[in-house]
Scaffold this motif. Structure first.
Motif, PDB file in Angstrom:
ATOM      1  N   MET A  70       2.589   9.431   4.568  1.00 39.82           N
ATOM      2  CA  MET A  70       3.590  10.002   4.489  1.00 39.82           C
ATOM      3  C   MET A  70       4.888   9.520   5.141  1.00 39.82           C
ATOM      4  N   GLU A  71       4.023   9.556   6.643  1.00 42.10           N
ATOM      5  CA  GLU A  71       5.242   8.934   7.677  1.00 42.10           C
ATOM      6  C   GLU A  71       5.272   7.735   7.622  1.00 42.10           C
ATOM      7  N   ASP A  72       4.496   6.704   7.217  1.00 51.14           N
ATOM      8  CA  ASP A  72       4.827   5.188   6.992  1.00 51.14           C
ATOM      9  C   ASP A  72       5.411   4.901   5.820  1.00 51.14           C
ATOM     10  N   HIS A  73       5.380   5.708   4.641  1.00 49.44           N
ATOM     11  CA  HIS A  73       6.392   5.322   3.718  1.00 49.44           C
ATOM     12  C   HIS A  73       7.397   6.383   3.330  1.00 49.44           C
ATOM     13  N   ARG A  74       8.144   6.775   4.442  1.00 49.33           N
ATOM     14  CA  ARG A  74       8.866   7.799   4.565  1.00 49.33           C
ATOM     15  C   ARG A  74       9.948   8.071   3.082  1.00 49.33           C
ATOM     16  N   ASN A  75      10.366   7.094   2.937  1.00 49.39           N
ATOM     17  CA  ASN A  75      11.630   6.821   1.825  1.00 49.39           C
ATOM     18  C   ASN A  75      11.125   6.259   0.588  1.00 49.39           C
ATOM     19  N   GLU A  76       9.735   5.606   0.638  1.00 48.17           N
ATOM     20  CA  GLU A  76       9.240   4.965  -0.511  1.00 48.17           C
ATOM     21  C   GLU A  76       8.442   5.704  -1.654  1.00 48.17           C
ATOM     22  N   LEU A  77       8.064   7.072  -1.231  1.00 53.59           N
ATOM     23  CA  LEU A  77       7.366   7.848  -2.136  1.00 53.59           C
ATOM     24  C   LEU A  77       7.759   9.299  -1.996  1.00 53.59           C
ATOM     25  N   MET A  78       7.772  10.078  -2.960  1.00 50.79           N
ATOM     26  CA  MET A  78       7.653  11.572  -3.166  1.00 50.79           C
ATOM     27  C   MET A  78       6.232  12.235  -3.481  1.00 50.79           C
ATOM     28  N   ILE A  79       5.806  12.964  -2.573  1.00 48.15           N
ATOM     29  CA  ILE A  79       4.376  13.491  -2.839  1.00 48.15           C
ATOM     30  C   ILE A  79       4.686  14.974  -3.073  1.00 48.15           C
ATOM     31  N   ILE A  80       4.008  15.561  -3.988  1.00 46.27           N
ATOM     32  CA  ILE A  80       4.216  17.015  -4.336  1.00 46.27           C
ATOM     33  C   ILE A  80       2.868  17.656  -4.435  1.00 46.27           C
ATOM     34  N   PHE A  81       2.745  18.483  -3.355  1.00 45.44           N
ATOM     35  CA  PHE A  81       1.547  19.352  -3.302  1.00 45.44           C
ATOM     36  C   PHE A  81       1.786  20.870  -4.165  1.00 45.44           C
ATOM     37  N   ALA A  82       1.032  20.790  -5.106  1.00 47.91           N
ATOM     38  CA  ALA A  82       1.125  22.036  -6.090  1.00 47.91           C
ATOM     39  C   ALA A  82       0.007  22.992  -6.066  1.00 47.91           C
ATOM     40  N   GLY A  83       0.060  24.146  -6.311  1.00 51.96           N
ATOM     41  CA  GLY A  83      -0.905  25.170  -6.381  1.00 51.96           C
ATOM     42  C   GLY A  83      -0.533  26.530  -6.479  1.00 51.96           C
ATOM     43  N   TYR A  84      -1.413  27.367  -6.485  1.00 52.11           N
ATOM     44  CA  TYR A  84      -1.207  29.099  -6.197  1.00 52.11           C
ATOM     45  C   TYR A  84      -0.551  29.419  -5.023  1.00 52.11           C
ATOM     46  N   THR A  85       0.281  30.228  -5.140  1.00 51.95           N
ATOM     47  CA  THR A  85       1.109  30.704  -3.604  1.00 51.95           C
ATOM     48  C   THR A  85       0.007  30.801  -2.539  1.00 51.95           C
ATOM     49  N   GLN A  86      -0.544  31.701  -2.662  1.00 54.71           N
ATOM     50  CA  GLN A  86      -1.688  32.202  -1.809  1.00 54.71           C
ATOM     51  C   GLN A  86      -2.646  31.185  -1.014  1.00 54.71           C
ATOM     52  N   PRO A  87      -3.384  30.592  -1.807  1.00 54.14           N
ATOM     53  CA  PRO A  87      -4.285  29.812  -1.504  1.00 54.14           C
ATOM     54  C   PRO A  87      -3.444  28.480  -0.650  1.00 54.14           C
ATOM     55  N   MET A  88      -2.457  28.190  -1.315  1.00 60.58           N
ATOM     56  CA  MET A  88      -1.504  27.026  -0.373  1.00 60.58           C
ATOM     57  C   MET A  88      -1.328  27.174   0.859  1.00 60.58           C
ATOM     58  N   GLN A  89      -1.349  28.550   1.384  1.00 58.97           N
ATOM     59  CA  GLN A  89      -1.114  28.644   2.682  1.00 58.97           C
ATOM     60  C   GLN A  89      -2.176  28.242   3.720  1.00 58.97           C
ATOM     61  N   ASP A  90      -3.510  28.453   3.079  1.00 59.36           N
ATOM     62  CA  ASP A  90      -4.602  27.795   3.750  1.00 59.36           C
ATOM     63  C   ASP A  90      -4.573  26.469   3.785  1.00 59.36           C
TER      64      ASP A  90
END
Length: 843
Positions: free
Chosen positions: A444-464
């Motif tokens: 993500m740091e090396d390709h900051r403007n070349e890629l969009m990453i979306i992390f998806a999931g349930y709200t509560q488990p995503m905090q972990d």
């Protein structure tokens, strides 16, 4: 005549591999419900297979077939799944044949699902899916013959072939090239994506149809150096089709917009045709390039297409998400414009978190956001890659980093959607998920403007998950909150899905029913819930239509909806009456019967004033069944579950039975996990905890039973109206159980006392069991049984269980008597002597 070889579990049955080795010409392989996998695939000559499930999805073959040596492959009532394999699901070589009825073929590999080169395919009532939109579901060449009837197919491409279509739907594109002929009666073409031709007829081909049915919207088609003559079409103000033809072609389609184009290489608005099909097997390491048109030229980018942002705004609900996406896009476009002018860009990370429950549209919105970012030139590619934990994590040192890096490279320039990202978080010494996350952070740091990453999931488990690496939160500043759909929004989604499948329904009745059913159900999985509801509804419609040949097959009746939900209000009321009679007909337990009659009356009164009650004021029906074994507690629980279902208290009439072994774990934390799972499995119905007092035994040194009780107390409160828990056991020990924790009594308001059966009641139970199938002197039998039972010490009297054991032994003795009296006129008549002899039995 050939043999039948059964694949399944049990005596005389075989594994799938064994059956394939054994089969000979004329044999039939019968597959019991289950999943069968052979990644290598098979070369077959003459094989016939039939699934024994109720529907094709009950039998899944995870393999692929190549038909050779002028052979025939005959498949029926099963699913062919080759998602994890390279090559065609079925490849039919020259002079070979595939015959399939009621089969689902599916793959996501870069190969046509079904491919035939010089052979024959006959499909009836089949579904052929290809998840890769750049590939074909069905592909043919080299003078092949295809006859397809009543099928649903993603797309079809025929070259130098003859195709006959009967009442069939094509979802994406029908491509007819290289002197092919296609004849159809009623053909459904549902694609309206301007980037893909609904149909394309090229290079000396002929397309004839009695009727063309296109979907609502505006479709595009092409005819080049060919002929397309369609006698009728449903073209009107809302069903449009534009056909681009060259000067040497013939096009006759009633109502269509026909535009003559000397080049005829694209649709009228500049959108390209669907890429040409890939070739078939047997060369899986050299597939044809996906980004080439049929004539080998590079596929041009679109010049105009419907804005993905408009599609997003047209989605039902998601008000907050739409606002967040608009703000996100505006900043991205603003930043891109400044950079194009040579001005410093505004610092912005595209990486995001999509938080919400299942079925709230996270995946759909992610795809649209990717298209928007491409259309607005924020991202260089219209590239969307969707993965989960299994696609990123390897079970060996160093393997995860390599696997994750390959996925990241494949998404570069577009969007990478990581579904259920919280599964990368796990406790323990070996955390391969952490290695994946660390690799992603660096990328993500090396390709900051070349890629969009979306992390998806349930709200509560995503905090972990967010806490796994300090860089996640700082690198994903864009947080999108997907709230649950309201029941009304779920109903609207359902109506759109029904209309999209070209069914008619009373919208008010459908909406009112769905709103009530969704609000009452414990499964609030949003879009998934309504999709499953509609699938079940359409299965009911199909069954009812097949039972009435005169009925319209495109109309969903109110009675269909009622059938799905167990009948209309009157039918459910009649069922309640019948269930109460079934209860009253049980032997003994008058006090229990009276209590349940009173409970039913209370439920009816509560329902009449239900709208005026707050959720916390609505009653809970958790209860204790106290009494000796064999007094009918389980039987009454099953009747009660059906009563609660038909009264509208519970959305299901199921009873899940558990005891201490299913609830108590062996180590710290396992008991809470097992108890919570048992409750989750029972949600919507009844959870029957037999001998519940064993959860609080005094010799439970590790106190795991108390953990189960504490878990119950929490869940009984959290799910007051979501299920009914029945705790059953001896009267005195159950009092000790209720005293084990002060919170139990307040959360379990009802106690039903089951009295031991009297000798006469036990005798009546025995008589009923016997007279179901045999004849007997009932008066004598009752007298003998009552006398026998009365002699048994009170501690050994097992009530209904003793009655069943006695009845089974009497039947056995009658069979022994028949051995010596085979000439008897009535084999079902139990002799009086056999009954009297039972007084000496030790039971």
């Amino acid at each position: 005549m050939g043999r039948s070889i059964t694949v399944g579990r049990g005596f005389g049955k075989h594994t799938f591999a064994e059956a394939m080795d054994m089969t000979r010409a004329g044999d039939t392989i019968l597959l019991e419900p289950g999943h069968y996998s052979e990644p290598r695939g098979y070369r077959v000559a003459n094989v016939r297979m039939r699934g024994l499930g109720e529907q094709p999805s009950d039998v899944v073959l995870e393999t692929r077939f190549q038909v050779v040596e002028s052979g025939t492959l005959n498949l029926e009532n099963l699913t062919m799944d080759s998602h994890a394999m390279t090559g065609n699901t079925c490849y039919i070589t020259a002079q070979c044949t595939l015959i399939a009825r009621g089969v689902i073929f599916e793959t996501s590999q870069a190969w046509p699902t079904l491919a035939v080169t010089g052979g024959t395919i006959g499909l009836t009532a089949c579904t052929v899916l290809q998840s890769d939109p750049q590939q074909n579901a069905v592909y043919s060449d080299k003078t092949s013959t295809l006859i397809i009837s009543q099928c649903d197919i993603d797309d079809i491409s025929v070259a130098k072939s003859k195709l006959t279509l009967q009442m069939t739907q094509v979802r994406r594109c029908l491509m007819i090239i290289d002197n092919s002929e296609v004849d159809a009666d009623t053909l459904y073409l549902v694609n309206t994506n301007p980037r893909i031709f609904t149909f394309a007829v090229r290079t000396g081909s002929v397309f004839r149809a009695d009727k063309l049915v296109v979907a609502e919207g505006h479709a595009n088609a092409e005819v080049k150096d060919s002929s397309a003559v369609l006698k009728a079409a449903n073209v009107d103000a809302t069903h449009l089709i534009t056909i681009s033809q060259d000067e040497g072609s013939t096009v006759q389609v009633p109502g269509a917009i026909v535009q003559v184009d000397k080049k005829a290489t694209s649709t009228t608005d500049g959108a390209p045709a669907k890429p040409a099909p890939s070739k078939a097997d047997p060369q899986p390491d050299a597939p044809e390039a996906k980004d080439k048109t049929q004539d080998g030229t590079q596929t041009p980018l679109k010049t105009r297409m419907p804005a993905a942002l408009t599609q997003l705004d047209a989605m039902i609900g998601l008000t907050q998400v739409k606002t967040e996406v608009h703000q996100f896009i505006q900043l991205a476009v603003f930043n891109r414009r400044r950079i194009e002018k040579g001005l410093p860009g505004v610092t912005q990370s595209l990486h995001s978190l999509f938080l919400g429950n299942p079925g709230t549209g996270k995946t759909t919105v992610a795809r649209l956001v990717g298209k928007i970012m491409f259309q607005e030139r924020v991202l260089p590619k219209d590239n969307y890659v969707e993965v989960g934990r299994a696609d990123l994590v390897a079970e060996n040192i160093g393997g995860t980093a390599l696997k994750t890096k390959a996925v990241l490279d494949s998404a570069l320039g577009g969007v990478l959607f990581i579904d259920e990202a919280y599964t990368l978080y796990q406790q323990g010494s070996t955390n391969w998920g952490q290695e994946a996350v660390d690799t992603i952070m660096q990328y993500m740091e090396d390709h900051r403007n070349e890629l969009m990453i979306i992390f998806a999931g349930y709200t509560q488990p995503m905090q972990d998950f967010i806490n796994m690496n300090p860089g996640i939160r700082s690198r994903t500043p864009n947080v999108f909150h997907f709230t649950d759909y309201t029941p009304a929004e779920v109903a609207t989604i359902g109506l759109k899905q029904i209309a999209g499948k070209e069914f008619k329904v009373d919208p008010d009745y459908y909406r009112a029913t769905v709103v009530k059913a969704y609000a009452a159900d414990v499964d609030h999985s949003n879009g998934r819930w309504i999709r499953n509801f509609n699938d079940k509804l359409l299965r009911v419609v199909a069954n009812n239509v097949m039972a009435d040949p005169k009925r319209d097959d495109s109309t969903i009746l109110k009675t269909d909806i009622d059938d799905l939900l167990g009948g209309d209000a009157q039918a459910k009321a009649d069922t309640v009456t019948a269930l109460l009679k079934q209860l009253d007909d049980l032997v003994g337990q008058q006090t229990v019967k009276n209590a349940i009659h009173d409970l039913v009356d209370q439920v009816r009164v509560t329902q009449k004033v239900g709208d005026k009650l707050d959720d916390n004021d609505k009653p809970t029906y958790h209860m204790v069944f106290a009494g000796d074994p064999g007094t009918g507690k389980t039987t009454v629980a099953r009747i009660l579950a059906k009563l609660f279902y038909n009264l509208g208290v519970l959305p299901k009439d199921t009873v899940i039975e558990v005891a201490r072994p299913q609830l108590i774990g062996r180590y710290i934390g396992e008991t809470e996990e097992k108890t919570s799972k048992a409750i989750r499995d029972a949600l919507g119905g009844v959870l029957f905890v037999d001998e519940a007092y064993q959860l609080v035994t005094e010799n439970d040194n590790q106190d795991f039973g108390q953990k189960a009780v504490e878990t119950f107390i929490t869940e009984l409160e959290n799910h007051r109206q979501d299920f009914v828990a029945i705790f059953a056991g001896y009267t005195q020990p159950m009092q000790h159980f209720l005293d084990a924790n002060p919170g139990l009594r307040s959360r379990v308001p009802y106690t039903l006392e089951f009295q031991p059966y009297t000798p006469d009641e036990v005798a009546e139970i025995v008589n009923r069991l016997i007279t179901r199938h045999l004849h007997v002197n009932s008066a004598l039998l009752k007298k003998v049984v009552a006398a026998h039972y009365q002699q048994i010490p009170a501690k050994e009297q097992a009530n209904g269980r003793w009655a069943r054991t006695f009845a089974e032994k009497l039947v056995q003795q009658h069979k022994l008597w028949l051995v010596d009296h085979l000439d008897t006129d009535d084999v079902k008549q139990i002799q009086d002597g056999t009954v009297v002899a039972s007084l000496s039995w030790d039971i």
